[in-house]
Design a protein around this motif. Structure first.
Motif, PDB file in Angstrom:
ATOM      1  N   LEU A 290      32.567  50.455  -8.923  1.00 31.81           N
ATOM      2  CA  LEU A 290      32.672  51.349 -10.362  1.00 31.81           C
ATOM      3  C   LEU A 290      32.424  49.903 -10.942  1.00 31.81           C
ATOM      4  O   LEU A 290      31.571  49.723 -11.578  1.00 31.81           O
ATOM      5  N   TRP A 291      33.811  48.479 -11.189  1.00 34.00           N
ATOM      6  CA  TRP A 291      33.314  47.239 -11.495  1.00 34.00           C
ATOM      7  C   TRP A 291      31.746  46.831 -11.475  1.00 34.00           C
ATOM      8  O   TRP A 291      31.306  45.891 -11.388  1.00 34.00           O
ATOM      9  N   LEU A 292      31.602  47.240  -9.795  1.00 38.08           N
ATOM     10  CA  LEU A 292      30.811  46.506  -9.055  1.00 38.08           C
ATOM     11  C   LEU A 292      29.044  46.921 -10.108  1.00 38.08           C
ATOM     12  O   LEU A 292      28.511  46.630 -10.245  1.00 38.08           O
ATOM     13  N   ALA A 293      29.073  48.047 -10.172  1.00 43.01           N
ATOM     14  CA  ALA A 293      27.738  48.842 -10.625  1.00 43.01           C
ATOM     15  C   ALA A 293      27.890  48.524 -12.081  1.00 43.01           C
ATOM     16  O   ALA A 293      26.904  48.185 -12.579  1.00 43.01           O
ATOM     17  N   MET A 294      28.987  48.062 -13.023  1.00 48.70           N
ATOM     18  CA  MET A 294      28.734  47.379 -14.051  1.00 48.70           C
ATOM     19  C   MET A 294      28.301  45.787 -14.262  1.00 48.70           C
ATOM     20  O   MET A 294      27.516  45.764 -15.164  1.00 48.70           O
ATOM     21  N   TRP A 295      28.714  45.098 -13.125  1.00 44.72           N
ATOM     22  CA  TRP A 295      29.004  43.860 -13.033  1.00 44.72           C
ATOM     23  C   TRP A 295      27.557  43.467 -12.539  1.00 44.72           C
ATOM     24  O   TRP A 295      26.965  42.571 -12.993  1.00 44.72           O
ATOM     25  N   CYS A 296      26.440  44.506 -12.574  1.00 44.99           N
ATOM     26  CA  CYS A 296      25.500  43.878 -11.779  1.00 44.99           C
ATOM     27  C   CYS A 296      24.441  44.303 -12.906  1.00 44.99           C
ATOM     28  O   CYS A 296      23.069  44.142 -12.718  1.00 44.99           O
ATOM     29  N   ILE A 297      24.774  45.202 -14.406  1.00 43.55           N
ATOM     30  CA  ILE A 297      24.440  45.098 -14.961  1.00 43.55           C
ATOM     31  C   ILE A 297      23.909  43.659 -15.643  1.00 43.55           C
ATOM     32  O   ILE A 297      22.118  43.019 -16.692  1.00 43.55           O
ATOM     33  N   PRO A 298      24.866  43.323 -15.841  1.00 43.38           N
ATOM     34  CA  PRO A 298      25.049  42.010 -17.136  1.00 43.38           C
ATOM     35  C   PRO A 298      23.745  41.077 -16.339  1.00 43.38           C
ATOM     36  O   PRO A 298      23.476  39.838 -16.609  1.00 43.38           O
ATOM     37  N   LEU A 299      24.389  41.412 -14.419  1.00 42.28           N
ATOM     38  CA  LEU A 299      23.784  40.028 -13.772  1.00 42.28           C
ATOM     39  C   LEU A 299      22.291  40.320 -13.651  1.00 42.28           C
ATOM     40  O   LEU A 299      21.081  39.241 -14.269  1.00 42.28           O
ATOM     41  N   GLY A 300      21.323  41.223 -14.177  1.00 43.80           N
ATOM     42  CA  GLY A 300      20.346  41.565 -14.231  1.00 43.80           C
ATOM     43  C   GLY A 300      19.898  40.922 -15.170  1.00 43.80           C
ATOM     44  O   GLY A 300      18.487  40.274 -15.855  1.00 43.80           O
ATOM     45  N   PHE A 301      20.253  41.319 -16.472  1.00 40.33           N
ATOM     46  CA  PHE A 301      20.100  40.212 -17.594  1.00 40.33           C
ATOM     47  C   PHE A 301      19.968  39.433 -17.263  1.00 40.33           C
ATOM     48  O   PHE A 301      19.050  38.771 -18.058  1.00 40.33           O
ATOM     49  N   MET A 302      20.661  38.111 -16.880  1.00 40.28           N
ATOM     50  CA  MET A 302      21.116  36.511 -16.305  1.00 40.28           C
ATOM     51  C   MET A 302      19.403  36.951 -16.194  1.00 40.28           C
ATOM     52  O   MET A 302      18.509  35.792 -16.210  1.00 40.28           O
ATOM     53  N   PHE A 303      19.414  37.444 -14.718  1.00 39.59           N
ATOM     54  CA  PHE A 303      17.854  37.353 -14.810  1.00 39.59           C
ATOM     55  C   PHE A 303      16.663  37.319 -14.824  1.00 39.59           C
ATOM     56  O   PHE A 303      15.296  37.140 -15.129  1.00 39.59           O
TER      57      PHE A 303
ATOM     58  N   GLY B  18      15.577  43.563 -11.051  1.00 39.35           N
ATOM     59  CA  GLY B  18      15.456  45.312 -10.638  1.00 39.35           C
ATOM     60  C   GLY B  18      16.529  46.038  -9.405  1.00 39.35           C
ATOM     61  O   GLY B  18      16.978  45.966  -9.291  1.00 39.35           O
ATOM     62  N   ALA B  19      16.538  44.120  -8.034  1.00 40.79           N
ATOM     63  CA  ALA B  19      17.534  44.556  -7.552  1.00 40.79           C
ATOM     64  C   ALA B  19      18.969  44.499  -8.073  1.00 40.79           C
ATOM     65  O   ALA B  19      19.886  46.288  -7.492  1.00 40.79           O
ATOM     66  N   CYS B  20      19.715  44.307  -9.243  1.00 41.77           N
ATOM     67  CA  CYS B  20      20.548  44.597  -9.421  1.00 41.77           C
ATOM     68  C   CYS B  20      21.304  45.982 -10.020  1.00 41.77           C
ATOM     69  O   CYS B  20      21.788  46.365  -9.758  1.00 41.77           O
ATOM     70  N   GLY B  21      19.277  45.931 -11.196  1.00 40.39           N
ATOM     71  CA  GLY B  21      19.607  47.736 -11.331  1.00 40.39           C
ATOM     72  C   GLY B  21      19.820  48.697 -10.299  1.00 40.39           C
ATOM     73  O   GLY B  21      20.807  49.870 -10.355  1.00 40.39           O
ATOM     74  N   ALA B  22      19.519  48.663  -9.153  1.00 43.22           N
ATOM     75  CA  ALA B  22      19.463  49.673  -7.519  1.00 43.22           C
ATOM     76  C   ALA B  22      20.310  49.508  -7.415  1.00 43.22           C
ATOM     77  O   ALA B  22      21.267  50.328  -7.276  1.00 43.22           O
ATOM     78  N   LEU B  23      21.037  48.632  -7.364  1.00 39.73           N
ATOM     79  CA  LEU B  23      22.765  48.085  -6.884  1.00 39.73           C
ATOM     80  C   LEU B  23      23.831  48.737  -7.334  1.00 39.73           C
ATOM     81  O   LEU B  23      24.406  49.753  -6.886  1.00 39.73           O
ATOM     82  N   SER B  24      23.482  48.747  -8.958  1.00 37.39           N
ATOM     83  CA  SER B  24      23.840  49.070  -9.461  1.00 37.39           C
ATOM     84  C   SER B  24      24.296  50.971  -9.701  1.00 37.39           C
ATOM     85  O   SER B  24      25.585  51.306  -9.788  1.00 37.39           O
ATOM     86  N   ILE B  25      22.946  51.726  -9.934  1.00 34.97           N
ATOM     87  CA  ILE B  25      22.741  52.827  -8.986  1.00 34.97           C
ATOM     88  C   ILE B  25      23.946  53.321  -7.969  1.00 34.97           C
ATOM     89  O   ILE B  25      24.548  54.167  -7.976  1.00 34.97           O
ATOM     90  N   PHE B  26      22.824  52.609  -6.789  1.00 33.63           N
ATOM     91  CA  PHE B  26      24.102  53.249  -5.652  1.00 33.63           C
ATOM     92  C   PHE B  26      25.737  52.973  -6.275  1.00 33.63           C
ATOM     93  O   PHE B  26      26.126  53.826  -5.163  1.00 33.63           O
ATOM     94  N   SER B  27      25.817  51.475  -6.246  1.00 31.13           N
ATOM     95  CA  SER B  27      27.803  51.277  -6.164  1.00 31.13           C
ATOM     96  C   SER B  27      27.748  52.726  -6.643  1.00 31.13           C
ATOM     97  O   SER B  27      29.144  53.199  -6.925  1.00 31.13           O
TER      98      SER B  27
END
Length: 241
Positions: free
Chosen positions: A79-92, A57-66
């Motif tokens: 923008l790239w940080l926002a995109m990379w946070c989503i696959p990181l969230g998928f790993m979690f 959930g933190a990865c998703g929130a960070l993606s939105i704020f980014s």
């Protein structure tokens, strides 16, 4: 103005036998959450899998704020940080289920946490990404909103039916009804490709399609509509790996 009746909370002394809808283990988990009013009672009842789910959930929130930071600064780093946070969230998201089964700590709280985290990381975050890269017309936002709502509905259906769905020997359900919401990561991959090639904003492939005079949508937003439709499909069966 009519008032909604207030819910009453049973004292722990009244909760002696589990309701028919709960197993003894689930009932004990509920009692642990309600037996005292300490400020950190909720935190004390977290297990390792729950903490990993919160990281999703933190990865998703960070993606939105980014994504919002990108709208302010136009710095593609965000923008790239926002995109990379989503696959990181998928790993979690993958890891928390494995940890819960390994430690035999699956819980009602963990199931609800997982759905809420998924709604943020794989529902809202990809939709916000689509908006910031140029899908910003009124009809675009309608489609993106429907995509998010389909994801939420899909998660709710899973929570409501998971107890009666077929399970394998490891305790996992044998299949999904409709595509799981984390499949939206493929949409993020498409957006990453467009960003890499500079095809965002007015350069989005397919451009604008005028539906009726004064109302247009981007061709690329259609993939979000298709993804949402597949999520809520009843006839589509996806084997769980």
């Amino acid at each position: 103005m009519s008032q909604r009746p207030k819910a009453t909370r049973q004292g722990t002394s009244e909760l002696e036998l589990p309701p028919a809808t709960l197993s003894k283990k689930q009932f004990q988990q509920v009692k642990n959450l309600t037996k005292d009013d300490g400020h950190f009672n909720l935190v004390r009842n977290f297990n390792l899998a729950d903490v990993i789910t919160l990281c999703n959930g933190a990865c998703g929130a960070l993606s939105i704020f980014s994504s919002m930071r990108y709208l302010i600064t136009h710095d593609q780093y965000y923008l790239w940080l926002a995109m990379w946070c989503i696959p990181l969230g998928f790993m979690f998201d993958v890891f928390d289920g494995r940890v819960a089964r390994w430690r035999e700590t699956s819980s009602i709280l963990g199931q609800e946490l997982d759905s809420l985290a998924d709604a943020i990381s794989f529902g809202m975050a990809p939709a916000v990404l689509a908006f910031v890269v140029g899908m910003q017309s009124f009809l675009d936002t309608v489609v993106l909103t429907c995509f998010v709502c389909c994801g939420i509905a899909r998660l709710a259906r899973y929570n409501a039916t998971v107890a009666i769905m077929p399970h394998d020997n490891s305790g996992k359900v044998s299949h999904f009804e409709g595509t799981p919401i984390p499949t939206s990561i493929t949409l993020v991959g498409v957006i990453a490709y467009l960003v890499h090639n500079g095809q965002i904003g007015h350069q989005l492939p397919g451009g604008l399609i005028e539906i009726v005079p004064g109302y247009s949508l981007h061709a690329m937003v259609i993939m979000y509509g298709i993804s949402g439709t597949l999520m809520v499909s009843k006839s589509l069966k996806i084997p769980k790996l």
